[in-house]
Design a protein around this motif. Structure first.
Motif, PDB file in Angstrom:
ATOM      1  N   ASP A  62      14.386  -8.487   0.366  1.00 44.18           N
ATOM      2  CA  ASP A  62      13.074  -7.233  -0.169  1.00 44.18           C
ATOM      3  C   ASP A  62      12.608  -8.341  -1.290  1.00 44.18           C
ATOM      4  O   ASP A  62      12.587  -9.819  -0.760  1.00 44.18           O
ATOM      5  CB  ASP A  62      13.533  -6.494  -1.664  1.00 44.18           C
ATOM      6  N   GLU A  63      11.469  -8.120  -2.201  1.00 43.81           N
ATOM      7  CA  GLU A  63      10.956  -8.756  -2.931  1.00 43.81           C
ATOM      8  C   GLU A  63      11.797  -9.702  -3.567  1.00 43.81           C
ATOM      9  O   GLU A  63      11.268 -10.835  -4.485  1.00 43.81           O
ATOM     10  CB  GLU A  63       9.857  -8.308  -3.732  1.00 43.81           C
ATOM     11  N   ASN A  64      12.284  -9.691  -3.832  1.00 45.31           N
ATOM     12  CA  ASN A  64      13.266 -10.383  -4.844  1.00 45.31           C
ATOM     13  C   ASN A  64      14.579 -11.497  -3.789  1.00 45.31           C
ATOM     14  O   ASN A  64      15.220 -11.922  -4.538  1.00 45.31           O
ATOM     15  CB  ASN A  64      14.719  -9.539  -6.137  1.00 45.31           C
ATOM     16  N   GLY A  65      14.354 -11.169  -3.093  1.00 51.36           N
ATOM     17  CA  GLY A  65      14.720 -12.570  -2.216  1.00 51.36           C
ATOM     18  C   GLY A  65      16.855 -11.866  -1.609  1.00 51.36           C
ATOM     19  O   GLY A  65      17.127 -12.845  -1.025  1.00 51.36           O
ATOM     20  N   TYR A  66      16.393 -10.262  -1.399  1.00 47.61           N
ATOM     21  CA  TYR A  66      17.936  -9.535  -1.080  1.00 47.61           C
ATOM     22  C   TYR A  66      17.602  -9.155   0.476  1.00 47.61           C
ATOM     23  O   TYR A  66      16.547  -8.378   0.484  1.00 47.61           O
ATOM     24  CB  TYR A  66      18.145  -8.388  -2.319  1.00 47.61           C
ATOM     25  N   PRO A  67      18.457  -9.119   1.551  1.00 49.89           N
ATOM     26  CA  PRO A  67      17.846  -8.217   2.432  1.00 49.89           C
ATOM     27  C   PRO A  67      18.601  -7.151   2.893  1.00 49.89           C
ATOM     28  O   PRO A  67      19.776  -6.938   1.616  1.00 49.89           O
ATOM     29  CB  PRO A  67      19.188  -9.629   3.677  1.00 49.89           C
ATOM     30  N   HIS A  68      18.337  -5.934   3.573  1.00 49.25           N
ATOM     31  CA  HIS A  68      18.586  -4.814   3.744  1.00 49.25           C
ATOM     32  C   HIS A  68      18.700  -4.367   5.187  1.00 49.25           C
ATOM     33  O   HIS A  68      17.674  -4.861   6.204  1.00 49.25           O
ATOM     34  CB  HIS A  68      17.839  -4.108   2.939  1.00 49.25           C
ATOM     35  N   PRO A  69      19.605  -3.769   5.604  1.00 50.91           N
ATOM     36  CA  PRO A  69      19.564  -3.429   7.431  1.00 50.91           C
ATOM     37  C   PRO A  69      18.709  -2.611   7.460  1.00 50.91           C
ATOM     38  O   PRO A  69      18.195  -1.723   6.566  1.00 50.91           O
ATOM     39  CB  PRO A  69      20.692  -2.837   6.961  1.00 50.91           C
ATOM     40  N   THR A  70      17.905  -2.868   8.274  1.00 53.56           N
ATOM     41  CA  THR A  70      16.561  -2.184   9.122  1.00 53.56           C
ATOM     42  C   THR A  70      16.311  -0.573   9.224  1.00 53.56           C
ATOM     43  O   THR A  70      15.744  -0.180   9.260  1.00 53.56           O
ATOM     44  CB  THR A  70      15.889  -2.432  10.296  1.00 53.56           C
ATOM     45  N   ASN A  71      18.280  -0.746   9.695  1.00 51.98           N
ATOM     46  CA  ASN A  71      18.848   0.865   9.721  1.00 51.98           C
ATOM     47  C   ASN A  71      19.249   1.491   9.257  1.00 51.98           C
ATOM     48  O   ASN A  71      20.323   2.404   9.167  1.00 51.98           O
ATOM     49  CB  ASN A  71      19.464   0.913  11.356  1.00 51.98           C
TER      50      ASN A  71
END
Length: 427
Positions: A418-427
């Motif tokens: 995300d724009e704040n540099g935190y990853p999120h699972p694509t599923n």
């Protein structure tokens, strides 16, 4: 046919999964990835348009041919499935990774035309037994099971064997039953070994005099993998403990002493608060909290943030790449996690399952035949479930730190940033 690497990177974009907390067993919450799917589709469309701008007619013909080919492939997949049913039994939705596993497996088998029944058992052994009984009664042709308790399924799987239903023990080895056909997992001893080696290298234990203080937090005693994780790490670090370079102030060094029932975050936090209060309240420095997975690491990290009197940055290990723990990596609260690409595990399970459904006996040759883009070993010596050695397909995990999240998780398509540099699972 899609290349495996592409599948592993993007198949999760069309699925719904619950995302929870902590590494290797953190709590999960659920999210939809329709936006991801649209983004992939849009990117593909734009690329096709750019490549064929000079010849619109040819582009139309190619698109028509591709559509026909896709339709034929889909028809062939459905025909190959032959109306067969696959039963998938997952342990719980309360851990992020099992939501990912269940979604990936369902997507893979349904993509080949199989009817899929997917169950989650809320970490209740009796419920999982009932779920599997229901799948058998429903006439499934294959069972894929991630056991809550590897010792508890002997009776119900005897029923599966009577019905000639092959069983794939998924990720966790099912014990004391000859009904298990194959075991698909990651090299679980290597998971722990990677954690131990990470600590060794971070502290430069081969050259440093120390002493450094370390505490261990392991997983669920009912999970056969938990012992492999712990032993892999402990075997690497034991020589340094014996030499005095590493010290365990709590004295808790056996698996039974450091195990965490159900990989529960709150249980791990409470235990670690007690360890800190009893051994570190006088200002003693804690250098390492070695946690077998992300859910326990989340609890340990919370305990450190509220109950640790020291001011140093503690090395905290984990496993699974759960969303909350990756945020902690970014924020410097957790140091590493061992990531297991469960999308690849689902791909391997699919190909093994198809072979079984076709009456074949898969072996090492399946790896070359399938053409997987990921590393996998065929093992016929390491995993004895009490009735004999279970043929095993073992994938290789990856160490993830703040410095390589982009390369290992985002660039591969498993996560978005995300724009704040935190990853999120694509599923």
């Amino acid at each position: 046919m899609f290349k495996r690497k592409f599948l592993a990177a993007v198949l999760g974009t069309a699925m719904v999964a619950s995302l929870m907390t902590g590494c290797g067993g953190a709590a999960d919450t659920s999210s939809s990835s329709n936006d991801e799917t649209e983004a992939v589709t849009e990117a593909a469309t734009e690329a096709a348009a750019d490549d064929t701008a000079a010849d619109d007619t040819a582009a139309d013909d190619t698109a028509a041919d591709d559509t026909a080919a896709d339709d034929t492939a889909a028809d062939d997949g459905a025909a190959d499935a032959g109306g067969k049913k696959v039963g998938i039994a997952m342990p719980t939705k309360s851990l992020e990774r099992w939501n990912r596993d269940g979604s990936y497996l369902q997507e893979q088998f349904e993509g080949k035309g199989y009817e899929v029944s997917l169950t989650y058992s809320d970490n209740k052994i009796d419920q999982q037994v009932k779920d599997i009984e229901g799948l058998i009664a429903d006439g499934v042709d294959l069972l894929v099971i991630a056991a809550i308790d590897g010792e508890s399924l002997s009776q119900v799987l005897a029923e599966a064997k009577e019905e000639n239903i092959p069983v794939i023990s998924y990720d966790r080895l099912i014990m004391n039953t000859d009904a298990v056909s194959y075991y698909v997992s990651f090299d679980n001893y290597t998971v722990g070994k990677l954690q131990g080696e990470f600590v060794r290298d971070q502290l430069d234990l081969d050259n440093a005099t120390g002493p450094f203080n370390i505490e261990f937090t392991a997983g669920d005693p009912a999970d056969n993998n938990a012992g492999f994780f712990f032993n892999g790490a402990f075997d690497v670090l034991k020589p340094y403990i014996d030499k005095g370079t590493l010290v365990v102030p709590s004295g808790q060094t056996s698996f039974d002493q450091v195990a965490t029932k159900s990989w529960d975050t709150a249980t791990a936090m409470s235990r670690f608060q007690n360890i800190l209060g009893s051994n570190y309240s006088d200002g003693t420095q804690l250098d390492v909290a070695l946690c077998s997975n992300d859910s326990t690491a989340l609890g340990v990290t919370q305990a450190i943030s509220t109950d640790y009197a020291g001011s140093n940055s503690v090395i905290v290990t984990g496993q699974d790449g759960d969303e909350a723990n990756l945020a902690n990596l970014v924020d410097g609260k957790q140091t590493m996690t061992v990531y297991k690409a469960v999308a690849n595990e689902a791909v391997a399970t699919l190909d093994i399952g198809i072979a079984l459904l076709n009456g074949e006996t898969p072996d090492a040759s399946l790896i070359d035949k399938a053409g997987w883009s990921f590393e996998c070993a065929y093992d016929t010596s390491s995993y004895d479930n009490g009735t004999g050695v279970i043929p095993s397909y073992l994938l290789v995990p990856t160490v993830v730190t703040k410095d390589n999240i982009q390369k290992e998780l985002v660039d591969t398509g498993y996560y978005t940033m995300d724009e704040n540099g935190y990853p999120h699972p694509t599923n």
